[in-house]
Design a protein around this motif. Structure first.
Motif, short mmCIF file in Angstrom:
data_model
loop_
_atom_site.label_atom_id
_atom_site.label_comp_id
_atom_site.label_asym_id
_atom_site.label_seq_id
_atom_site.Cartn_x
_atom_site.Cartn_y
_atom_site.Cartn_z
N LEU A 122 0.86 -1.17 0.00
CA LEU A 122 0.00 0.00 0.00
C LEU A 122 0.89 1.22 0.00
N ILE A 123 0.38 2.31 -0.54
CA ILE A 123 1.13 3.56 -0.60
C ILE A 123 0.49 4.54 0.37
N ASP A 124 1.32 5.13 1.22
CA ASP A 124 0.84 6.20 2.09
C ASP A 124 0.71 7.45 1.21
N PRO A 125 -0.51 7.95 0.98
CA PRO A 125 -0.68 9.06 0.04
C PRO A 125 -0.05 10.38 0.51
N LYS A 126 0.11 10.55 1.81
CA LYS A 126 0.68 11.81 2.32
C LYS A 126 2.20 11.81 2.20
N SER A 128 4.01 9.35 0.44
CA SER A 128 4.44 8.62 -0.77
C SER A 128 5.48 7.56 -0.43
N ARG A 129 5.14 6.73 0.55
CA ARG A 129 6.04 5.66 0.97
C ARG A 129 5.28 4.33 0.95
N ILE A 130 6.06 3.25 0.76
CA ILE A 130 5.52 1.89 0.69
C ILE A 130 5.24 1.36 2.09
N ARG A 131 4.12 0.65 2.19
CA ARG A 131 3.79 -0.03 3.43
C ARG A 131 3.35 -1.44 3.07
N LYS A 132 4.07 -2.45 3.56
CA LYS A 132 3.68 -3.84 3.34
C LYS A 132 2.50 -4.17 4.25
N THR A 133 1.50 -4.86 3.69
CA THR A 133 0.32 -5.21 4.46
C THR A 133 -0.06 -6.65 4.17
N ARG A 134 -0.28 -7.42 5.22
CA ARG A 134 -0.75 -8.81 5.07
C ARG A 134 -2.26 -8.78 4.88
N ILE A 135 -2.74 -9.60 3.97
CA ILE A 135 -4.17 -9.71 3.74
C ILE A 135 -4.60 -11.16 3.89
N GLY A 154 -10.24 4.06 0.26
CA GLY A 154 -9.26 5.14 0.17
C GLY A 154 -7.82 4.66 0.19
N ASP A 155 -7.57 3.39 0.51
CA ASP A 155 -6.20 2.86 0.46
C ASP A 155 -5.70 2.89 -0.98
N TRP A 156 -4.40 3.15 -1.13
CA TRP A 156 -3.77 3.14 -2.45
C TRP A 156 -3.00 1.82 -2.57
#
Length: 192
Positions: A122-126, A128-135, A154-156
């Motif tokens: 996922l991308i933090d829109p504020k 602009s950094r990568i965030r790994k997320t488990r689904i 709203g998640d990118w």
């Protein structure tokens, strides 16, 4: 000796599929429509051979070896004797399409967006950094995954291939109009 008026097909259903289909459990339950598709190949290059059938019951027990439940689909006039249609031969392998329950409040994401096992970027829109997320997908096929609780509106979601990306790595978002004009040689030559 086989009957010519009806035929029955055993359809194996995995435990993970059962919660998405309303199967007949009692004799007076309505049948479930199913489309049987020829699994031996196509007779025509464009259209596979199909048969309309109905799931009328399930076998009472889970198979000990496969852990699957078999649904029984009934097809009328399997040999095409009453009306002209393709013949469904005894023992012929078929694939089945069964309309399942309509899912509410889920995200449909492309399977190609997975990064490893059940991980997306996922991308933090504020920032602009990568965030790994488990689904934890609640359903999937070869093309898409359905996710309910691990994403929010709203998640990118990063869908581009990014090898060797570390957590918190900065990213640059390219707008679709800029990306499209970069793909067109005419647009690139006009700017130079």
């Amino acid at each position: 000796i086989f009957a010519t008026d009806i035929a029955e097909v055993r359809l194996p259903l995995a435990p993970g599929q059962l919660r998405f289909i309303d199967l007949p459990a009692h004799a007076d339950d309505p049948p479930v429509p199913v489309t049987l598709i020829n699994a031996l190949g196509r007779s025509d290059a464009d259209e596979p051979i199909t048969w309309k059938a109905q799931i009328i019951r399930t076998e009472g027990a889970i198979d000990e070896k496969s852990r699957e439940l078999f649904a029984i689909a009934r097809i009328e006039d399997p040999f095409g004797l009453a009306e002209p249609k393709p013949e469904l031969r005894i023992g012929q392998p078929v694939r089945a399409e069964i309309q399942g329950r309509r899912m509410q409040d889920v995200f449909v994401i492309p399977r190609s967006s997975l990064r490893g096992i059940d991980t997306v970027f996922l991308i933090d829109p504020k920032e602009s950094r990568i965030r790994k997320t488990r689904i934890q997908p609640i359903w999937s096929n070869e093309e898409v995954l359905l996710v309910r609780d691990d994403l929010k509106s709203g998640d990118w979601l990063a869908t581009s291939r990014m090898p060797y990306v570390s957590k918190g790595a900065p990213v640059e978002i390219i707008s679709p109009s800029v990306a499209e004009s970069a793909d067109e040689p005419e647009a690139a030559s006009k700017e130079s």
